[in-house]
Write an enzyme that holds these catalytic residues in place. Structure first.
Site, PDB file in Angstrom:
ATOM      1  N   GLY A 138     -45.579  26.108  24.151  1.00  0.00           N
ATOM      2  CA  GLY A 138     -45.494  25.777  25.570  1.00  0.00           C
ATOM      3  C   GLY A 138     -45.074  24.335  25.822  1.00  0.00           C
ATOM      4  CG  ASP A 139     -42.908  20.724  27.400  1.00  0.00           C
ATOM      5  OD1 ASP A 139     -43.360  19.918  26.579  1.00  0.00           O
ATOM      6  OD2 ASP A 139     -42.317  20.332  28.446  1.00  0.00           O
TER       7      ASP A 139
ATOM      8  CB  SER B 151     -48.457  23.948  17.386  1.00  0.00           C
ATOM      9  OG  SER B 151     -48.529  24.162  18.778  1.00  0.00           O
TER      10      SER B 151
ATOM     11  CE  LYS C 110     -44.002  14.813  20.609  1.00  0.00           C
ATOM     12  NZ  LYS C 110     -44.239  15.675  21.806  1.00  0.00           N
TER      13      LYS C 110
ATOM     14  CE  LYS D 278     -40.403  20.408  24.460  1.00  0.00           C
ATOM     15  NZ  LYS D 278     -41.664  19.768  24.052  1.00  0.00           N
TER      16      LYS D 278
ATOM     17  CB  THR E  29     -51.382  17.777  24.332  1.00  0.00           C
ATOM     18  OG1 THR E  29     -50.794  18.891  23.660  1.00  0.00           O
ATOM     19  CG2 THR E  29     -50.361  16.685  24.522  1.00  0.00           C
TER      20      THR E  29
ATOM     21  CD  GLN F   8     -41.846  18.568  19.787  1.00  0.00           C
ATOM     22  OE1 GLN F   8     -41.571  18.535  20.967  1.00  0.00           O
ATOM     23  NE2 GLN F   8     -43.087  18.591  19.347  1.00  0.00           N
TER      24      GLN F   8
HETATM   25  P1  NDP Z   1     -47.967  21.586  32.879  1.00  0.00           P
HETATM   26  O1  NDP Z   1     -46.888  22.457  33.393  1.00  0.00           O
HETATM   27  O2  NDP Z   1     -49.248  22.177  32.494  1.00  0.00           O
HETATM   28  O3  NDP Z   1     -48.266  20.410  33.941  1.00  0.00           O
HETATM   29  C1  NDP Z   1     -47.256  19.552  34.353  1.00  0.00           C
HETATM   30  C2  NDP Z   1     -47.818  18.580  35.357  1.00  0.00           C
HETATM   31  O4  NDP Z   1     -46.879  17.558  35.591  1.00  0.00           O
HETATM   32  C3  NDP Z   1     -48.095  19.222  36.697  1.00  0.00           C
HETATM   33  O5  NDP Z   1     -49.146  18.554  37.316  1.00  0.00           O
HETATM   34  C4  NDP Z   1     -46.774  19.008  37.429  1.00  0.00           C
HETATM   35  O6  NDP Z   1     -46.879  19.044  38.842  1.00  0.00           O
HETATM   36  C5  NDP Z   1     -46.408  17.629  36.948  1.00  0.00           C
HETATM   37  N1  NDP Z   1     -44.938  17.516  36.978  1.00  0.00           N
HETATM   38  C6  NDP Z   1     -44.060  18.239  36.241  1.00  0.00           C
HETATM   39  N2  NDP Z   1     -42.808  17.901  36.523  1.00  0.00           N
HETATM   40  C7  NDP Z   1     -42.889  16.967  37.467  1.00  0.00           C
HETATM   41  C8  NDP Z   1     -41.919  16.214  38.161  1.00  0.00           C
HETATM   42  N3  NDP Z   1     -40.616  16.380  37.946  1.00  0.00           N
HETATM   43  N4  NDP Z   1     -42.389  15.298  39.049  1.00  0.00           N
HETATM   44  C9  NDP Z   1     -43.718  15.117  39.278  1.00  0.00           C
HETATM   45  N5  NDP Z   1     -44.669  15.804  38.621  1.00  0.00           N
HETATM   46  C10 NDP Z   1     -44.269  16.698  37.752  1.00  0.00           C
HETATM   47  O7  NDP Z   1     -47.300  20.797  31.650  1.00  0.00           O
HETATM   48  P2  NDP Z   1     -48.022  20.018  30.462  1.00  0.00           P
HETATM   49  O8  NDP Z   1     -49.299  19.419  30.914  1.00  0.00           O
HETATM   50  O9  NDP Z   1     -48.012  20.907  29.302  1.00  0.00           O
HETATM   51  O10 NDP Z   1     -46.955  18.871  30.163  1.00  0.00           O
HETATM   52  C11 NDP Z   1     -47.032  17.566  30.745  1.00  0.00           C
HETATM   53  C12 NDP Z   1     -46.260  16.587  29.904  1.00  0.00           C
HETATM   54  O11 NDP Z   1     -46.812  16.549  28.575  1.00  0.00           O
HETATM   55  C13 NDP Z   1     -44.778  16.903  29.695  1.00  0.00           C
HETATM   56  O12 NDP Z   1     -44.076  15.688  29.578  1.00  0.00           O
HETATM   57  C14 NDP Z   1     -44.746  17.615  28.345  1.00  0.00           C
HETATM   58  O13 NDP Z   1     -43.490  17.521  27.722  1.00  0.00           O
HETATM   59  C15 NDP Z   1     -45.798  16.792  27.609  1.00  0.00           C
HETATM   60  N6  NDP Z   1     -46.401  17.406  26.441  1.00  0.00           N
HETATM   61  C16 NDP Z   1     -47.002  18.631  26.503  1.00  0.00           C
HETATM   62  C17 NDP Z   1     -47.598  19.164  25.383  1.00  0.00           C
HETATM   63  C18 NDP Z   1     -48.353  20.453  25.421  1.00  0.00           C
HETATM   64  O14 NDP Z   1     -48.960  20.803  24.396  1.00  0.00           O
HETATM   65  N7  NDP Z   1     -48.414  21.163  26.527  1.00  0.00           N
HETATM   66  C19 NDP Z   1     -47.553  18.473  24.091  1.00  0.00           C
HETATM   67  C20 NDP Z   1     -46.970  17.157  24.150  1.00  0.00           C
HETATM   68  C21 NDP Z   1     -46.408  16.668  25.283  1.00  0.00           C
HETATM   69  P3  NDP Z   1     -46.216  20.265  39.655  1.00  0.00           P
HETATM   70  O15 NDP Z   1     -47.111  21.426  39.404  1.00  0.00           O
HETATM   71  O16 NDP Z   1     -46.216  19.803  41.073  1.00  0.00           O
HETATM   72  O17 NDP Z   1     -44.845  20.455  39.114  1.00  0.00           O
HETATM   73  O1  2IT Z   2     -43.958  18.144  23.393  1.00  0.00           O
HETATM   74  C1  2IT Z   2     -44.674  18.778  22.613  1.00  0.00           C
HETATM   75  O2  2IT Z   2     -45.056  18.285  21.541  1.00  0.00           O
HETATM   76  C2  2IT Z   2     -45.062  20.132  22.982  1.00  0.00           C
HETATM   77  N1  2IT Z   2     -44.720  20.583  24.078  1.00  0.00           N
HETATM   78  C3  2IT Z   2     -45.856  20.981  22.027  1.00  0.00           C
HETATM   79  C4  2IT Z   2     -44.973  21.598  20.991  1.00  0.00           C
HETATM   80  C5  2IT Z   2     -45.646  22.613  20.094  1.00  0.00           C
HETATM   81  O3  2IT Z   2     -44.886  23.222  19.320  1.00  0.00           O
HETATM   82  O4  2IT Z   2     -46.867  22.792  20.119  1.00  0.00           O
END
Ligand code: NDP
Ligand code: 2IT
Length: 446
Positions: free
Chosen positions: A165-166, A378, A114, A126, A210, A111
């Protein structure tokens, strides 16, 4: 890596035993920094690398709560305030049973760079908990979030540390967290959290940012080779916030997106993923990807327990979690005619897979560049909160697009400057590191 870098890296490994994901993230950055450290001895003189690898503050706390059956449950909460050279600590909270210090630190470390790449005034941090929101009632999630915030509130603030969130933390959780912060502090301090709902301080485009940003970044990469998303066959992993919005944007640019997945399995939809159905199942009903196949009909296949990366694709967008795409998956994808990968998730490709993509000469956008659109938006939410304003969707999306185009340009230019044209991993790591390192030099030994 030269002897000096190796020595510093090994000392980081030694000081942080067992944190394998953190080691992986550190190792990748160090590998990229070889040409930079040769040109900039002043960073070594000021021990910038050693300082950047040591979080400014790490908070680990007990989160007790009572489930619907009246039983007391205990989880472990984390917030790693990694680096504030460029602004308040900024980064998401992850609620997932796999969360431990090594995961939080890898995410916090990524982070830092990034956030620097976005050009916005935000430091890196984080947090999260080993709490599993899946299968919990709304009331249980609320009680957990309230207990989590009852400790976290004393460490955060709009000028100090701004979580978002994440995985496992979306609009519902941010609402409960913000409500408890507001109650404890007696302040309507909108800028303390981002990802808030529209109507109570949130920003339009933040939910989409994202996934949209990852596709915009990939589109910029494709342009350098006279290509675009139009006509590409795209495989996406995940079916959460990032995946769904990446699918929507790729389709809007003319691609055919044929997959989505969750931890239970994946679907292949040759007619193209129906995003509205996917949103209904995952975002409204909080259901499983297997239900998508059941409801969409015979043209869709569901594969339980397999890897989504077994599906042929020209563009791969891993949007689920870390280390979900390994060397075997990479070999399979390359054999099927892959031209580009953009990491919507954080560190979804293993080090071996990343190396294979780079050796094959395909376009590879690392997470800290490709998924920076979320945190950048954000920062736009913080900007709107600070000025008590609310921008239109169009204006906010335009700002996001400009930011993604700029990140692409600066990563490409840096890679070129350091003799590795087209290497976005090196470009992102060097450019991100330099921005933070220069600020740290200016701020003295703190
Ligand atoms: P969500 O919780 O909305 O979705 C996560 C997805 O990934 C679900 O489909 C979940 O399936 C799957 N998943 C999570 N953990 C696992 C695992 N251990 N094995 C297999 N599948 C898995 O999260 P986000 O979409 O927000 O985040 C997804 C990725 O993007 C993460 O790496 C996060 O760090 C990254 N990210 C998110 C940002 C954001 O703004 N939200 C910004 C930048 C990066 P299931 O429901 O079955 O667990
Ligand atoms: O991994 C990421 O960049 C995030 N989960 C979003 C972080 C944020 O502060 O919006």
């Amino acid at each position: 890596m030269d002897a000096q870098l190796l020595e510093i890296r090994d000392e980081v490994f030694r000081r942080n035993p067992g944190e394998t994901e953190f080691h992986q993230a550190v190792n990748e950055v160090f590998e990229s920094l070889v040409p930079l450290s040769a040109r900039h001895p002043e960073y070594a003189d000021a021990a910038i690398l050693q300082r950047i690898c040591e979080p400014e503050r790490q908070i680990i706390f007990r989160v007790p709560w009572v489930d619907d059956a009246g039983k007391v449950q205990i989880n472990r909460g984390f917030r790693v305030e990694f680096n504030s050279a460029l602004g308040p600590y900024k980064g998401g909270l992850r609620f997932h049973p796999s969360v431990y210090l090594g995961i939080v630190k890898f995410l916090g470390f990524e982070q830092i760079f990034k956030n620097a790449l976005t050009g916005m005034p935000i430091g890196g941090g984080k947090g999260g908990a080993d709490f599993d929101p899946r299968g919990k009632s709304d009331a249980e999630v609320m009680r957990f979030c309230q207990s989590f915030m009852t400790e976290l509130y004393r460490h955060i603030g709009e000028y100090t540390d701004v979580p978002a969130g994440d995985i496992g933390v979306g609009g519902r959780e941010i609402g409960y967290l913000f409500g408890q912060y507001k109650r404890i502090t007696n302040r309507y301090e909108s800028g303390v959290l981002t990802g808030k709902g529209i109507g109570w301080g949130g920003s339009l485009v933040r939910p989409e940012a994202t996934g949209y940003g990852a596709v915009l970044f990939a589109e910029e990469m494709l342009k350098t080779r006279g290509q675009s998303f139009d006509g590409q066959r795209v495989a996406v992993s995940g079916s959460g916030n990032v995946a769904i919005n990446a699918i929507a944007k790729a389709q809007a640019l003319g691609a055919s997106v044929v997959t989505a997945s969750d931890s239970g399995g994946y679907v292949v939809d040759e007619a193209g993923i129906d995003v509205e159905l996917l949103r209904q199942i995952k975002e409204v009903e909080r259901g499983r990807i297997s239900e998508y196949a059941e409801r969409r009909g015979a043209s869709v296949s569901y594969v339980a327990d397999g890897s989504v990366w077994d599906v042929d694709a020209t563009v791969a967008l891993p949007c689920a979690t870390q280390n979900e795409l390994n060397d075997k998956n990479a070999a399979k994808l390359l054999a099927s005619g892959l031209v580009a990968v953009a990491e919507g998730a954080n560190m979804p490709c293993t080090a071996e897979a990343t190396a294979m993509f780079q050796e094959a000469g395909i376009l590879f956008g690392p997470g800290k560049a490709a998924n920076a659109g979320g945190v950048a938006t954000s920062a736009l939410e913080m900007q709107q909160n600070a000025s008590r304003d609310a921008w239109s969707f169009e204006h906010t999306e335009e700002r996001l697009t400009d930011i993604m185009v700029n990140i692409h340009e600066s990563c490409a230019a840096t890679a070129e400057e350091y003799g590795m044209p087209g290497n976005y991993v090196a470009g992102a790591n060097i450019d991100g590191f330099k921005r933070v390192a220069d600020a740290m030099l200016a701020l003295g030994v703190i």
